[in-house]
Design a protein around this motif. Sequence first.
Motif, PDB file in Angstrom:
ATOM      1  N   ASP A  86     -26.138-112.286   7.000  1.00 27.24           N
ATOM      2  CA  ASP A  86     -26.361-110.894   7.190  1.00 27.24           C
ATOM      3  C   ASP A  86     -27.075-110.074   7.936  1.00 27.24           C
ATOM      4  OD1 ASP A  86     -23.088-109.789   6.221  1.00 27.24           O
ATOM      5  OD2 ASP A  86     -23.154-111.932   6.064  1.00 27.24           O
ATOM      6  N   ALA A  89     -28.479-110.197  10.689  1.00 27.86           N
ATOM      7  CA  ALA A  89     -27.402-109.197  11.812  1.00 27.86           C
ATOM      8  C   ALA A  89     -27.607-107.664  12.189  1.00 27.86           C
ATOM      9  CB  ALA A  89     -25.743-109.506  11.370  1.00 27.86           C
ATOM     10  N   LYS A  92     -31.045-106.958  13.533  1.00 29.30           N
ATOM     11  CA  LYS A  92     -30.922-107.164  15.357  1.00 29.30           C
ATOM     12  C   LYS A  92     -30.331-106.277  15.684  1.00 29.30           C
ATOM     13  CE  LYS A  92     -31.185-112.128  15.560  1.00 29.30           C
ATOM     14  NZ  LYS A  92     -30.001-113.310  16.049  1.00 29.30           N
ATOM     15  N   MET A 144     -22.313-108.195  16.300  1.00 25.79           N
ATOM     16  CA  MET A 144     -23.364-109.561  15.599  1.00 25.79           C
ATOM     17  C   MET A 144     -23.975-110.576  14.913  1.00 25.79           C
ATOM     18  SD  MET A 144     -26.411-110.013  16.861  1.00 25.79           S
ATOM     19  CE  MET A 144     -26.601-108.027  17.743  1.00 25.79           C
ATOM     20  N   LEU A 145     -22.346-110.085  13.499  1.00 21.93           N
ATOM     21  CA  LEU A 145     -22.404-111.318  12.224  1.00 21.93           C
ATOM     22  C   LEU A 145     -22.048-112.147  12.562  1.00 21.93           C
ATOM     23  CD1 LEU A 145     -21.091-108.354   9.598  1.00 21.93           C
ATOM     24  CD2 LEU A 145     -23.238-110.085   9.608  1.00 21.93           C
ATOM     25  N   THR A 148     -24.434-114.531  15.132  1.00 21.21           N
ATOM     26  CA  THR A 148     -25.423-114.998  14.318  1.00 21.21           C
ATOM     27  C   THR A 148     -24.942-115.786  13.463  1.00 21.21           C
ATOM     28  OG1 THR A 148     -26.649-112.436  13.952  1.00 21.21           O
ATOM     29  CG2 THR A 148     -27.014-114.054  12.415  1.00 21.21           C
TER      30      THR A 148
END
Length: 181
Positions: A86, A89, A92, A144-145, A148
């Motif tokens: 997390d 993410a 990022k 994104m999570l 990732t």
Amino acid sequence: MNAIVISGGPGSGKTTLLNALKSRGFNCSDEISRQLIQEQVNLNSENLPWKNLSSFAELALERMVEEYKKSLLLEEPTFFDRAIPDIIAYLKVGNIRVESQFNEALKNYKYQSNVFMAPPWEAIYINDNERWQTFEEATELYNMLTKTYQTAGYTLIELPSCSVEERVDFVLEKLEQNKSI
């Protein structure tokens, strides 16, 4: 592996699910980011995700590693409200370089291979003192999570949008199917 992750975007019901699991007697690690935000606000610190995400992420990583190591001492499983991927993410999404210590932690502290993901759920989404993101930003973070966690080799199990009791039953059923508890 007894370290079970429940992740997802902000405001998707993760903490409510963890509290319900806790009330049924399971070990749960509360969300580190929420704890840190409260602590840093009380200290009038700049180490907040909206002021200095890099510094905040380092604090979160240190605390998450501590929580992970504590869980290894227990015989029973521990449910984690977010985990090391997390943090990556969040960095990022914030367009901040992911430093080597985050990637090293990702390799060294492995969670159970199946991760429960709470998808964006606008009907229950609210802002509070620790959740400043808009629903759209929460959705971007969720995307994104998932990327990732998948890149890190985890298998994602999407939580259904239903009552907390049904979500608890869903999680426990999936874990039983995988003989995780």
